[in-house]
Design an enzyme around this catalytic site. Structure first.
Site, PDB file in Angstrom:
ATOM      1  N   GLU A 177       0.829  -1.212   0.000  1.00  0.00           N
ATOM      2  CA  GLU A 177       0.000   0.000   0.000  1.00  0.00           C
ATOM      3  C   GLU A 177       0.868   1.269   0.000  1.00  0.00           C
ATOM      4  OE1 GLU A 177      -3.698   2.199   2.353  1.00  0.00           O
ATOM      5  OE2 GLU A 177      -2.566   0.636   3.363  1.00  0.00           O
ATOM      6  N   LYS A 214      -2.686  -2.056  -2.932  1.00  0.00           N
ATOM      7  CA  LYS A 214      -3.743  -1.181  -2.434  1.00  0.00           C
ATOM      8  C   LYS A 214      -3.321   0.244  -2.746  1.00  0.00           C
ATOM      9  CE  LYS A 214      -6.631   0.014   1.536  1.00  0.00           C
ATOM     10  NZ  LYS A 214      -7.139  -0.384   2.863  1.00  0.00           N
TER      11      LYS A 214
END
Length: 296
Positions: A177, A214
């Protein structure tokens, strides 16, 4: 449940239930639990676990639209319905993930401008071993990009992949992420740099293995199509990044193949004071809205 198949093919989204120590008081206030209602970390985490348990045990949470959930470490180690939280999720057909990062370094740490790298994780191997033993499928690790600094973005991606390789060695699937702040200037340009840096390192993922990504919903719709289609990428999920549910869903729906992994967008209208019927109805409406944007 074939967890890898569910993430790859499931028609739904991943709920982010992973607020950690620094963000927990804000999350509790948003839920209607004021600071004076708890004292010390144990009570604070107890309150947030009550909220998460209420979400997980709500009938609408297991209606097939939520295909995965990201947990904070203390939530993973807690119990829901007398079972470990990962097992409670699995029993509901939901794939469990665990947040593993320990927060962010200050911007400029290491000489890299415009980004915040992850802090060291000295106990990561032990955490990964414990998570694997509890049936957790994958991890999530967050760092933040605040400006289109090519050197800083390259450093962020390099660190994410290094941690991702460590996760893979434990038989778990890493969800990298590198969040791009939606408030950043020049985000469209920076997101293209980010995509290129990820594409450079995807060939380093071992043969037969896959990672997840992500990412912030891009300024340019479908910018990440090449990542979504890449054989080394199991799935690309979107964070809400501070957008309201309505804004995040509207923007996500324009990005084919990208599914939601929202926290604020899922939780923003839930309150501790709601009756069970009110709580379930509010949660169900948010799930329906996020699900529709994810499968659009």
């Amino acid at each position: 449940m074939d967890m890898k198949k569910q993430i790859a093919e499931g028609k739904g989204f991943i709920a982010a239930l992973d607020q950690s120590g620094g963000s927990t008081p804000k999350a509790l206030r948003g839920y209607g639990v004021e600071d004076h209602e708890w004292s010390g970390d144990d009570e604070m985490f107890g309150k947030i676990h009550e909220m998460r348990s209420r979400i997980i045990t709500s009938p609408c949470f297991s209606n097939g639209k939520v295909i995965g959930a990201i947990l904070f470490e203390k939530t993973m180690d807690g119990k829901v319905d007398g079972k470990t939280t990962p097992q409670a999720l699995i029993d509901r057909g939901i794939v469990p993930f665990i947040k593993i990062d320990k927060g962010l370094e200050d911007e400029g740490f290491g000489g890299f401008g415009g980004v915040q790298l992850m802090k060291p994780m000295p106990d990561l191997d032990a955490l990964l071993k414990r998570a694997k033993g509890l049936g957790v499928f994958g991890t999530k690790e967050r760092s933040v990009i605040n400006e289109a600094n090519a050197e800083g973005i390259a450093a962020i991606v390099k660190q994410q992949f290094e941690i991702g390789m460590q996760v893979l060695r434990h038989g778990l699937v890493p969800m990298l992420e590198p969040e791009y702040s939606i408030k950043a200037q020049g985000r469209a340009e920076g997101e293209k740099i980010l995509k290129d840096e990820i594409l450079k390192l995807l060939p380093t993922v071992p043969e037969g293995e896959q990672i997840m990504l992500k990412l912030s919903i891009p300024v340019e719709a479908n910018l990440y199509a090449e990542l979504i289609e890449h054989p080394k990428v199991l799935a690309v999920v979107a964070l809400s990044g501070g957008y309201s549910t309505e804004e995040a869903c509207e923007k996500l729906a324009k990005n084919k193949g990208m599914i939601a992994s929202f926290s604020r967008g899922l939780l923003q209208d839930l309150r501790a004071q709601q009756s069970d019927d009110e709580f379930d109805g509010t949660l169900s409406a948010a799930i329906d809205q996020i699900h529709a944007a994810s499968v659009a």
